[in-house]
Design a protein around this motif. Structure first.
Motif, PDB file in Angstrom:
ATOM      1  N   CYS A   1      12.070  -5.523  -2.145  1.00  0.00           N
ATOM      2  CA  CYS A   1      12.817  -5.505  -0.886  1.00  0.00           C
ATOM      3  C   CYS A   1      12.193  -6.450   0.136  1.00  0.00           C
ATOM      4  O   CYS A   1      12.903  -7.151   0.863  1.00  0.00           O
ATOM      5  CB  CYS A   1      12.861  -4.087  -0.319  1.00  0.00           C
ATOM      6  N   SER A   2      10.865  -6.480   0.194  1.00  0.00           N
ATOM      7  CA  SER A   2      10.154  -7.280   1.189  1.00  0.00           C
ATOM      8  C   SER A   2       9.936  -8.738   0.773  1.00  0.00           C
ATOM      9  O   SER A   2       9.835  -9.608   1.625  1.00  0.00           O
ATOM     10  CB  SER A   2       8.782  -6.658   1.485  1.00  0.00           C
ATOM     11  N   GLU A   3       9.848  -8.976  -0.514  1.00  0.00           N
ATOM     12  CA  GLU A   3       9.544 -10.324  -0.979  1.00  0.00           C
ATOM     13  C   GLU A   3      10.785 -11.137  -1.322  1.00  0.00           C
ATOM     14  O   GLU A   3      10.755 -12.364  -1.245  1.00  0.00           O
ATOM     15  CB  GLU A   3       8.626 -10.252  -2.209  1.00  0.00           C
ATOM     16  N   ARG A   4      11.897 -10.445  -1.664  1.00  0.00           N
ATOM     17  CA  ARG A   4      13.067 -11.189  -2.127  1.00  0.00           C
ATOM     18  C   ARG A   4      14.375 -10.786  -1.472  1.00  0.00           C
ATOM     19  O   ARG A   4      15.163 -11.644  -1.088  1.00  0.00           O
ATOM     20  CB  ARG A   4      13.183 -11.053  -3.647  1.00  0.00           C
ATOM     21  N   HIS A   5      14.643  -9.459  -1.377  1.00  0.00           N
ATOM     22  CA  HIS A   5      15.978  -9.035  -0.962  1.00  0.00           C
ATOM     23  C   HIS A   5      16.236  -9.319   0.521  1.00  0.00           C
ATOM     24  O   HIS A   5      17.119 -10.115   0.851  1.00  0.00           O
ATOM     25  CB  HIS A   5      16.187  -7.558  -1.292  1.00  0.00           C
ATOM     26  N   LEU A   6      15.500  -8.667   1.411  1.00  0.00           N
ATOM     27  CA  LEU A   6      15.696  -8.901   2.845  1.00  0.00           C
ATOM     28  C   LEU A   6      15.450 -10.357   3.235  1.00  0.00           C
ATOM     29  O   LEU A   6      16.241 -10.929   3.989  1.00  0.00           O
ATOM     30  CB  LEU A   6      14.816  -7.953   3.668  1.00  0.00           C
ATOM     31  N   PRO A   7      14.398 -11.015   2.726  1.00  0.00           N
ATOM     32  CA  PRO A   7      14.183 -12.420   3.116  1.00  0.00           C
ATOM     33  C   PRO A   7      15.367 -13.346   2.808  1.00  0.00           C
ATOM     34  O   PRO A   7      15.624 -14.291   3.556  1.00  0.00           O
ATOM     35  CB  PRO A   7      12.939 -12.826   2.321  1.00  0.00           C
ATOM     36  N   GLY A   8      16.103 -13.074   1.750  1.00  0.00           N
ATOM     37  CA  GLY A   8      17.285 -13.889   1.444  1.00  0.00           C
ATOM     38  C   GLY A   8      18.340 -13.774   2.530  1.00  0.00           C
ATOM     39  O   GLY A   8      18.960 -14.768   2.919  1.00  0.00           O
ATOM     40  N   TYR A   9      18.540 -12.574   3.028  1.00  0.00           N
ATOM     41  CA  TYR A   9      19.520 -12.377   4.101  1.00  0.00           C
ATOM     42  C   TYR A   9      19.023 -12.967   5.416  1.00  0.00           C
ATOM     43  O   TYR A   9      19.816 -13.507   6.191  1.00  0.00           O
ATOM     44  CB  TYR A   9      19.864 -10.889   4.256  1.00  0.00           C
ATOM     45  N   VAL A  10      17.725 -12.915   5.655  1.00  0.00           N
ATOM     46  CA  VAL A  10      17.163 -13.546   6.852  1.00  0.00           C
ATOM     47  C   VAL A  10      17.396 -15.061   6.777  1.00  0.00           C
ATOM     48  O   VAL A  10      17.852 -15.681   7.745  1.00  0.00           O
ATOM     49  CB  VAL A  10      15.658 -13.219   7.007  1.00  0.00           C
ATOM     50  N   ARG A  11      17.114 -15.655   5.611  1.00  0.00           N
ATOM     51  CA  ARG A  11      17.302 -17.106   5.422  1.00  0.00           C
ATOM     52  C   ARG A  11      18.749 -17.538   5.604  1.00  0.00           C
ATOM     53  O   ARG A  11      19.029 -18.603   6.137  1.00  0.00           O
ATOM     54  CB  ARG A  11      16.846 -17.504   4.012  1.00  0.00           C
ATOM     55  N   HIS A  12      19.685 -16.740   5.123  1.00  0.00           N
ATOM     56  CA  HIS A  12      21.106 -17.110   5.138  1.00  0.00           C
ATOM     57  C   HIS A  12      21.889 -16.468   6.289  1.00  0.00           C
ATOM     58  O   HIS A  12      23.117 -16.570   6.327  1.00  0.00           O
ATOM     59  CB  HIS A  12      21.760 -16.737   3.805  1.00  0.00           C
ATOM     60  N   PHE A  13      21.190 -15.832   7.209  1.00  0.00           N
ATOM     61  CA  PHE A  13      21.859 -15.110   8.287  1.00  0.00           C
ATOM     62  C   PHE A  13      22.819 -16.003   9.069  1.00  0.00           C
ATOM     63  O   PHE A  13      23.954 -15.614   9.362  1.00  0.00           O
ATOM     64  CB  PHE A  13      20.826 -14.470   9.222  1.00  0.00           C
ATOM     65  N   ASP A  14      22.408 -17.213   9.389  1.00  0.00           N
ATOM     66  CA  ASP A  14      23.281 -18.114  10.162  1.00  0.00           C
ATOM     67  C   ASP A  14      24.532 -18.506   9.384  1.00  0.00           C
ATOM     68  O   ASP A  14      25.589 -18.741   9.986  1.00  0.00           O
ATOM     69  CB  ASP A  14      22.516 -19.359  10.611  1.00  0.00           C
ATOM     70  N   VAL A  15      24.442 -18.564   8.068  1.00  0.00           N
ATOM     71  CA  VAL A  15      25.618 -18.875   7.250  1.00  0.00           C
ATOM     72  C   VAL A  15      26.630 -17.733   7.353  1.00  0.00           C
ATOM     73  O   VAL A  15      27.830 -17.966   7.556  1.00  0.00           O
ATOM     74  CB  VAL A  15      25.236 -19.137   5.779  1.00  0.00           C
ATOM     75  N   PHE A  16      26.142 -16.499   7.235  1.00  0.00           N
ATOM     76  CA  PHE A  16      27.034 -15.344   7.392  1.00  0.00           C
ATOM     77  C   PHE A  16      27.676 -15.370   8.779  1.00  0.00           C
ATOM     78  O   PHE A  16      28.891 -15.196   8.907  1.00  0.00           O
ATOM     79  CB  PHE A  16      26.268 -14.025   7.193  1.00  0.00           C
ATOM     80  N   LYS A  17      26.854 -15.577   9.807  1.00  0.00           N
ATOM     81  CA  LYS A  17      27.374 -15.621  11.187  1.00  0.00           C
ATOM     82  C   LYS A  17      28.430 -16.705  11.333  1.00  0.00           C
ATOM     83  O   LYS A  17      29.450 -16.498  11.994  1.00  0.00           O
ATOM     84  CB  LYS A  17      26.232 -15.896  12.176  1.00  0.00           C
ATOM     85  N   GLY A  18      28.206 -17.855  10.712  1.00  0.00           N
ATOM     86  CA  GLY A  18      29.161 -18.951  10.771  1.00  0.00           C
ATOM     87  C   GLY A  18      30.511 -18.594  10.168  1.00  0.00           C
ATOM     88  O   GLY A  18      31.533 -19.172  10.529  1.00  0.00           O
TER      89      GLY A  18
END
Length: 162
Positions: A50-67
């Motif tokens: 959860c800490s190394e892969r899952h949540l960090p992926g959503y943090v990285r792509h957050f602006d894409v989702f927002k867009g």
């Protein structure tokens, strides 16, 4: 029973962590009503995958989702203080909300709980991701135990923009 496509998400109490703001207590309906949302569930804050892969992926792509006009929420059966500490440690941006389901009531109402007792974790959330519009589930993806494939940020972006 697991929530199904075209069903409405239940309205239950939840604690919300949004950036560095104070912990907010609300119900789930206002979080989903009138919005497009990806909700992903993790077994626990501070756990390795959860800490190394899952949540960090959503943090990285957050602006894409927002867009694309899509909000992102992360759900875990942890208390709000643990979720707040996890958000700070993971540099979760404001707007990417962490939902603390301390007693697991929302998770259980979705039918997405798992028994983590063998690992000393008690009842937790299965690893899942769903996409909802106006509180109605449009897609649902549930991982097999030990996997992280169909619920990643990349997989959900692909799923909702086909």
């Amino acid at each position: 029973m697991t929530i199904q496509i075209e069903q409405t998400l239940p309205d239950l109490d939840i604690a919300v962590i949004d950036g560095e703001a104070d912990i907010q207590r609300t119900t789930t309906a206002p979080l989903f009503t009138g919005r497009k949302v990806v909700l992903f569930g993790v077994p626990g804050a501070f756990t390795p995958t959860c800490s190394e892969r899952h949540l960090p992926g959503y943090v990285r792509h957050f602006d894409v989702f927002k867009g694309h006009g899509v909000e992102v929420y992360c759900l875990a059966v942890n208390d709000a203080y643990v979720m707040k500490a996890w958000a700070l440690s993971q540099h979760v941006p404001a707007g990417l909300k962490l939902l603390a389901d301390g007693n697991g009531a929302f998770t259980k109402s979705l039918g997405l709980e798992m028994d983590g007792s063998a690992y000393g974790m008690g009842t937790r959330s299965r690893r899942f991701a769903l996409y909802a519009e106006n509180g109605i589930v449009k897609s649902l993806h549930i991982e097999s135990p030990g996997e992280l494939r169909v619920t990643t940020a990349e997989a959900m972006l692909d799923s909702i923009h086909r």
